[in-house]
Scaffold this motif. Structure first.
Motif, mmCIF file in Angstrom:
data_model
loop_
_atom_site.group_PDB
_atom_site.id
_atom_site.type_symbol
_atom_site.label_atom_id
_atom_site.label_comp_id
_atom_site.label_asym_id
_atom_site.label_seq_id
_atom_site.Cartn_x
_atom_site.Cartn_y
_atom_site.Cartn_z
ATOM 1 N N TRP A 72 38.494 41.351 39.636
ATOM 2 C CA TRP A 72 38.168 40.356 40.655
ATOM 3 C C TRP A 72 39.616 40.015 41.047
ATOM 4 O O TRP A 72 40.491 39.439 40.151
ATOM 5 N N TYR A 131 40.558 38.953 35.753
ATOM 6 C CA TYR A 131 40.116 38.237 36.882
ATOM 7 C C TYR A 131 41.226 37.453 37.371
ATOM 8 O O TYR A 131 42.018 36.842 36.817
ATOM 9 N N ARG A 139 31.246 35.718 36.474
ATOM 10 C CA ARG A 139 32.615 35.986 36.669
ATOM 11 C C ARG A 139 32.744 36.836 35.092
ATOM 12 O O ARG A 139 33.812 37.677 35.002
ATOM 13 N N GLU A 173 39.804 38.574 44.444
ATOM 14 C CA GLU A 173 39.301 37.995 45.711
ATOM 15 C C GLU A 173 40.414 36.684 46.043
ATOM 16 O O GLU A 173 40.889 36.188 44.943
ATOM 17 N N GLU A 221 32.006 30.702 40.624
ATOM 18 C CA GLU A 221 33.299 31.461 40.403
ATOM 19 C C GLU A 221 34.152 30.594 40.206
ATOM 20 O O GLU A 221 35.230 30.808 39.546
ATOM 21 N N GLN A 267 36.148 43.144 43.308
ATOM 22 C CA GLN A 267 35.812 41.873 44.021
ATOM 23 C C GLN A 267 36.828 41.635 44.791
ATOM 24 O O GLN A 267 37.899 41.303 44.151
#
Length: 292
Positions: A119, A96, A254, A121, A285, A142
């Motif tokens: 992830w 993440y 998440r 983003e 998130e 993501q």
């Protein structure tokens, strides 16, 4: 009173208590950390490391010593680059990196062949990172709220991909490569600059397509089994002969409890409803340390 800032090389005072539980998990989220304490990299048996929302600016190359690491959460920090050492974590399955300041990924990122969920983003990516094309086992990607305008023609090489989140980018045309992603279950293109869509019937596995907040006048042509989110979606689905499919989760939590739960969520068959169509999961998130 503010949270005390840990010294650069020491573990927080409660770290030993966390590790004593036997879970091989360390939660450092919400603390003030400009850099990861070097002592963390000596925890060679660690499997889960959460360092979300700490103000972290850099990672040491020694992070590669965490050879057993499965989950690494570094979201909502101030990272501008990733060390090559992070690319040498052979068992890492979930990473993440959302809400940082990344412009690119290291060339060696393709070495993360165990990665299933990424992830990234809320960064500053202008181009799709080409090392990702070699992550054929990646299932959930993501990439919302970046600055992407196009996708590479080689995207279909990512044969394992089931969920792709591209909301909040700068696409003005539907990326042609997406039409060859026949195994995608979830595709999110909210908040772009798309004026229209091709026929999406080639996406035979698609279960959710979200296109809200684009300058379009109506929904795309899709199979009747696809749940639509956007302008004219409700009316289009009401016209179908079959009942409107139950909406699967559009954006995942998440982290997942286990691999089976991850598969359910990506496949859209899970029992967790993570928000109504047109809503968002920003609060979920953004919660530091959320997950297992």
């Amino acid at each position: 009173m503010g949270i005390a800032e840990s010294t650069p090389d020491e573990l927080p005072s409660d770290a030993e208590e966390q590790l004593r539980s036997g879970d091989q998990q360390l939660e450092l989220s919400g603390r003030r950390l400009r850099r990861l304490p070097s002592a963390v990299c000596a925890l060679s048996r660690l499997q889960k490391l959460y360092v979300s929302g700490t103000g972290l600016r850099e990672l040491p190359e020694e992070i590669e010593e965490l050879r057993e690491l499965r989950i690494l959460a570094l979201d909502f920090n101030k990272l501008e680059r990733l060390p090559d050492g992070l690319c040498r974590l052979p068992r890492l399955t979930r990473l993440y990196l959302g809400g940082n300041r990344l412009l690119a990924l290291p060339a060696d990122f393709a070495q993360l062949q165990s990665l299933r969920c990424l992830w990234i983003e809320g960064n500053f990516l202008r181009r799709f990172p080409r090392p990702l094309l070699r992550l054929v086992a990646l299932q959930s990607l993501q990439m919302g709220d970046n600055r992407l305008r196009a996708l590479p023609a080689e995207l279909p090489r990512m044969t394992g991909l089931r969920g792709l989140w591209l909301y909040g980018n700068r696409f003005e045309e539907f990326p042609p490569a997406l039409l060859r992603m026949g195994r995608l279950h979830i595709l999110d293109l909210d908040r772009n600059r798309l004026g229209g869509f091709p026929d999406l019937h080639p996406l035979r596995a698609l279960r959710v397509f979200s296109y809200d907040h684009n300058p379009v006048t109506g929904p795309p042509r899709v199979a009747d089994t696809v749940f639509l989110v956007g302008e004219g979606a409700v009316e289009r689905m009401a016209e179908r002969d079959e009942p409107t499919p139950r909406p699967p989760p559009r954006r995942p939590a998440r982290a997942f409890e286990d691999e089976e739960e991850e598969d359910l969520l990506i496949g859209g068959a899970g029992s967790r409803a993570l928000g109504a169509p047109g809503g968002s999961l920003r609060a979920l998130e953004a919660t530091p340390g959320l997950g297992t």
